[in-house]
Design an enzyme around this catalytic site. Structure first.
Site, short mmCIF file in Angstrom:
data_model
loop_
_atom_site.label_atom_id
_atom_site.label_comp_id
_atom_site.label_asym_id
_atom_site.label_seq_id
_atom_site.Cartn_x
_atom_site.Cartn_y
_atom_site.Cartn_z
NE ARG A 199 160.45 50.20 126.73
CZ ARG A 199 160.97 51.39 127.26
NH1 ARG A 199 160.51 52.35 126.76
NH2 ARG A 199 161.91 51.40 128.04
N GLY A 200 158.38 50.67 130.43
CA GLY A 200 159.31 51.47 131.35
C GLY A 200 158.31 51.54 132.55
CG ASP A 203 161.46 47.44 134.96
OD1 ASP A 203 160.76 47.62 134.34
OD2 ASP A 203 162.66 47.26 134.12
#
Length: 356
Positions: free
Chosen positions: A48-49, A247
């Site tokens: 994630r990220g 994001d």
């Protein structure tokens, strides 16, 4: 020197991902061999990220297509595209996912002129090697970008500052260093002695499970707080700056980040605290006019009341609303920190300049 955790490893032609759903209790690397495993890892937040998702997608796309056996360049492209589109369906908000996948496909298309039907078997090996090199190039570029972003961010901060974070945009959310946590790691090496307050970040607790764990592991002074405590620590005068990741950033400077980020930004504005959003240029989407045009992923509501509890913390079947992200309006963002420099308002004018 800080010992940086590596969330993505590519060793001896094998790809491994740090399963972040098991942190902080266990540090386990899982092997990725096919598109289903990669899709599951991205969707289930094992990786994630935004930057890490992009790097994982690039390396994973190569891994998932290196064993394809086809009779022609055209057939290889068709199967490659099919795998690419499948991986792209895992998460809709993080622009790095699509950026990395598209870059890999563009690399493949650029090799068309060298593809020969008369010796396709040999050319196929060459093409796959080129795709591997491109994936590793994306990996290394992210390492370099995060270091540059960290140094740019560090120029905005002073030793001894109190820093508030939300979610995790650290070294485990990138290839290395992190985005908004990069200046904290680099500052630690230089004796800045930051005092960090980490929002827990409901409902998936990335601040508690990941940021608090990562910073504590690096020897940084970190205090964990609940999300609804951000206001009081600001009012107490303990926060000098807020640093968060992103994001996807729209062309007007609106930034989508983990749910709860916009609330922190509004509070920071009220308390006259600078709010810095760390945004790799690969995350800036000039084709998306405003934050209203960003698709927000909605996840299973059970994450809110069931995921972390031995028993349900709400009635079974209760109606839920569980958006994974919210959009921070550009007017709340003091500056956008990129690997190419620091951008100030007006963002609709200054964001495009960074690409010139």
């Amino acid at each position: 020197m800080t010992s940086f955790i590596t969330p993505i490893k590519y060793e001896q032609d094998t790809m491994y991902l740090l399963d972040q759903t098991l942190l902080p209790s266990k540090e386990v690397y899982i092997e990725i061999n096919n598109k289903e495993e990669l899709w599951e890892a991205i969707y289930r937040l094992k990786v994630r990220g935004a930057p890490a998702i992009g790097v994982a997608a690039a390396c994973g796309l190569y891994v998932c297509t290196r064993d394809l056996l086809t009779d022609s360049y055209g057939e290889f492209c068709a199967k490659f595209h099919e795998v690419k589109e499948y991986i792209a369906s895992s998460r809709p908000t993080a622009v790095n996912l699509f950026w990395a996948l598209n870059r890999m496909e563009q690399k493949l298309l650029a090799l068309k002129s060298s593809a020969s039907s008369s010796c396709w078997e040999k050319e196929q090996i060459h093409i796959k090697n080129q795709l591997k090199e491109e994936a590793l190039k994306i990996y290394q570029e992210d390492v370099e970008a995060c270091y540059a972003m960290g140094m740019n961010g560090l120029s905005l901060l002073k030793p001894g500052m109190g820093i508030l974070t939300h979610c995790n945009a650290g070294t485990i959310a990138t290839a290395k260093y992190g985005t908004c946590l990069a200046p904290l790691h680099l500052g630690q090496e230089r004796g800045y002695d930051f005092k960090v307050f980490a929002d827990e970040t409901r409902p998936l607790l990335q601040g508690a499970r990941l940021t608090a764990w990562e910073l504590n592991k690096a020897g940084i002074d970190v205090t964990l707080i609940c999300d609804n405590m951000a206001s009081i620590v600001m009012k107490n005068g303990w926060i000098d700056a807020v640093v968060v990741g992103c994001d996807r950033m729209a062309a007007n400077g609106d930034g989508a980040n983990k749910i709860g980020t916009s609330a922190v930004a509004i509070l920071a504005k009220e308390y006259k605290i600078p709010f810095y959003m760390f945004v790799p240029t690969s995350t800036i989407d000039l084709n998306t006019p405003t934050g209203q045009d960003i698709h927000i992923e909605e996840r299973n509501g059970e994450e809110i009341y069931k995921l972390w509890y031995a028993e349900n913390m709400a009635p079974e079947g209760i109606k839920t609303y569980n958006p994974a992200f919210d959009v921070t309006d550009a007017k709340y963002i003091t500056a956008v920190v990129t690997e190419r420099g620091i951008i100030y308002p007006p963002y609709d004018i200054n964001l495009p300049k960074i690409f010139e």
